[in-house]
Design a protein around this motif. Structure first.
Motif, PDB file in Angstrom:
ATOM      1  N   ASN A   2       0.688  -1.162  -0.075  1.00 34.04           N
ATOM      2  CA  ASN A   2       0.052  -0.021  -0.010  1.00 34.04           C
ATOM      3  C   ASN A   2       0.887   1.141  -0.178  1.00 34.04           C
ATOM      4  O   ASN A   2       1.788   1.428   0.934  1.00 34.04           O
ATOM      5  CB  ASN A   2      -0.845  -0.107   1.351  1.00 34.04           C
ATOM      6  CG  ASN A   2      -1.778   1.019   1.254  1.00 34.04           C
ATOM      7  OD1 ASN A   2      -2.210   1.639   0.275  1.00 34.04           O
ATOM      8  ND2 ASN A   2      -2.865   0.999   2.298  1.00 34.04           N
ATOM      9  N   ARG A   3       0.882   2.070  -1.113  1.00 34.08           N
ATOM     10  CA  ARG A   3       1.717   3.189  -1.237  1.00 34.08           C
ATOM     11  C   ARG A   3       1.084   4.536  -0.601  1.00 34.08           C
ATOM     12  O   ARG A   3       1.539   5.316  -0.412  1.00 34.08           O
ATOM     13  CB  ARG A   3       1.849   3.572  -2.576  1.00 34.08           C
ATOM     14  CG  ARG A   3       2.724   2.421  -3.308  1.00 34.08           C
ATOM     15  CD  ARG A   3       2.831   2.769  -4.871  1.00 34.08           C
ATOM     16  NE  ARG A   3       3.248   1.730  -5.391  1.00 34.08           N
ATOM     17  CZ  ARG A   3       3.500   1.445  -6.742  1.00 34.08           C
ATOM     18  NH1 ARG A   3       3.100   2.437  -7.561  1.00 34.08           N
ATOM     19  NH2 ARG A   3       3.978   0.690  -7.118  1.00 34.08           N
ATOM     20  N   TRP A   4      -0.240   4.564  -0.124  1.00 34.01           N
ATOM     21  CA  TRP A   4      -0.857   5.935   0.152  1.00 34.01           C
ATOM     22  C   TRP A   4      -0.361   6.414   1.503  1.00 34.01           C
ATOM     23  O   TRP A   4      -0.276   7.445   1.732  1.00 34.01           O
ATOM     24  CB  TRP A   4      -2.516   5.455   0.296  1.00 34.01           C
ATOM     25  CG  TRP A   4      -3.190   5.273  -0.721  1.00 34.01           C
ATOM     26  CD1 TRP A   4      -3.519   4.214  -1.392  1.00 34.01           C
ATOM     27  CD2 TRP A   4      -3.456   6.437  -1.756  1.00 34.01           C
ATOM     28  NE1 TRP A   4      -4.137   4.604  -2.707  1.00 34.01           N
ATOM     29  CE2 TRP A   4      -4.188   5.808  -2.874  1.00 34.01           C
ATOM     30  CE3 TRP A   4      -3.200   7.688  -1.967  1.00 34.01           C
ATOM     31  CZ2 TRP A   4      -4.368   6.704  -3.955  1.00 34.01           C
ATOM     32  CZ3 TRP A   4      -3.461   8.667  -2.943  1.00 34.01           C
ATOM     33  CH2 TRP A   4      -3.927   8.081  -3.937  1.00 34.01           C
ATOM     34  N   PRO A   5      -0.005   5.529   2.567  1.00 37.85           N
ATOM     35  CA  PRO A   5       0.655   6.011   3.722  1.00 37.85           C
ATOM     36  C   PRO A   5       1.920   6.863   3.323  1.00 37.85           C
ATOM     37  O   PRO A   5       2.293   8.006   3.848  1.00 37.85           O
ATOM     38  CB  PRO A   5       0.944   4.864   4.632  1.00 37.85           C
ATOM     39  CG  PRO A   5      -0.131   3.773   4.159  1.00 37.85           C
ATOM     40  CD  PRO A   5      -0.326   3.880   2.713  1.00 37.85           C
ATOM     41  N   VAL A   7       2.573   8.320   0.524  1.00 38.61           N
ATOM     42  CA  VAL A   7       2.383   9.248  -0.346  1.00 38.61           C
ATOM     43  C   VAL A   7       1.972  10.552   0.613  1.00 38.61           C
ATOM     44  O   VAL A   7       2.295  11.505   0.304  1.00 38.61           O
ATOM     45  CB  VAL A   7       1.177   9.066  -1.432  1.00 38.61           C
ATOM     46  CG1 VAL A   7       0.719  10.513  -2.165  1.00 38.61           C
ATOM     47  CG2 VAL A   7       1.776   8.237  -2.381  1.00 38.61           C
ATOM     48  N   LEU A   8       0.895  10.127   1.566  1.00 32.04           N
ATOM     49  CA  LEU A   8       0.476  11.232   2.429  1.00 32.04           C
ATOM     50  C   LEU A   8       1.703  11.647   3.439  1.00 32.04           C
ATOM     51  O   LEU A   8       1.647  12.627   3.728  1.00 32.04           O
ATOM     52  CB  LEU A   8      -0.475  10.272   3.276  1.00 32.04           C
ATOM     53  CG  LEU A   8      -1.381  10.912   4.357  1.00 32.04           C
ATOM     54  CD1 LEU A   8      -2.195  12.460   3.694  1.00 32.04           C
ATOM     55  CD2 LEU A   8      -2.210  10.275   5.432  1.00 32.04           C
TER      56      LEU A   8
END
Length: 176
Positions: A2-5, A7-8
């Motif tokens: 999961n890349r979202w953390p 990027v955030l």
């Protein structure tokens, strides 16, 4: 994965980089050490003409011929820009007066009858008293049309009865 953390987290870290608001910059017309007069910008040399200024001044200085088309354009522009304050007939009884604004002078007042067309053009462009200037919203050719319509309104309210056609004279005399 999961890349979202990530990027955030990257976006959050970069949001604190605000170097542009603290960098050295020149503020126009403010004190600075760039020039010998202590300002951060130079005063334009005498005789400098802005781009397009000569063409605009030529239009302002040249009154167009009085035609029905010019009067129609003037009426449209007057109704758009002038009636909120001056009213349809130029009596100074526009909508804003009913909402608490002070009434502008009636366009048929003796003081305004004696203004030259150039003075009316200048007033439309720069404003006067509480009236805002409209130079940025009304081009010179359209201002000339408004001046023509204002002159028509003034004439309509000061025309002698003898200058009207007979049918209209009789209609006014019957209405008395």
């Amino acid at each position: 994965m999961n890349r979202w953390p990530w990027v955030l987290l990257l976006a959050l870290a970069c949001s604190g980089c605000d170097d542009m608001s603290r960098q050295a910059k020149i503020q126009p017309q403010r004190p600075g050490a760039l020039f010998e007069n202590g300002l951060s910008s130079r005063t334009p040399p005498a005789g400098t003409v802005a781009r397009g200024q000569l063409q605009q001044e030529a239009i302002i200085g040249q009154r167009p011929p009085l035609t029905a088309e010019l009067l129609a354009k003037g009426q449209d522009a007057y109704q758009t820009f002038c009636t909120p304050c001056h009213g349809l007939a130029g009596q100074g009884d526009g909508l804003v007066v009913g909402r608490g604004f002070p009434p502008p002078p009636a366009l048929a007042d003796a003081r305004l009858l004696n203004l030259s067309d150039a003075q009316l053009m200048q007033t439309i462009a720069d404003g006067k008293g509480l009236m805002a200037g409209y130079a940025s919203r009304i081009p010179p050719a359209q201002r000339w049309a408004i001046v023509a319509h204002v002159r028509l309104l003034q004439l309509s309210q000061h025309a002698p009865l003898g200058s009207l056609p007979d049918a209209l004279q009789h209609a006014f005399e019957e209405g008395k």
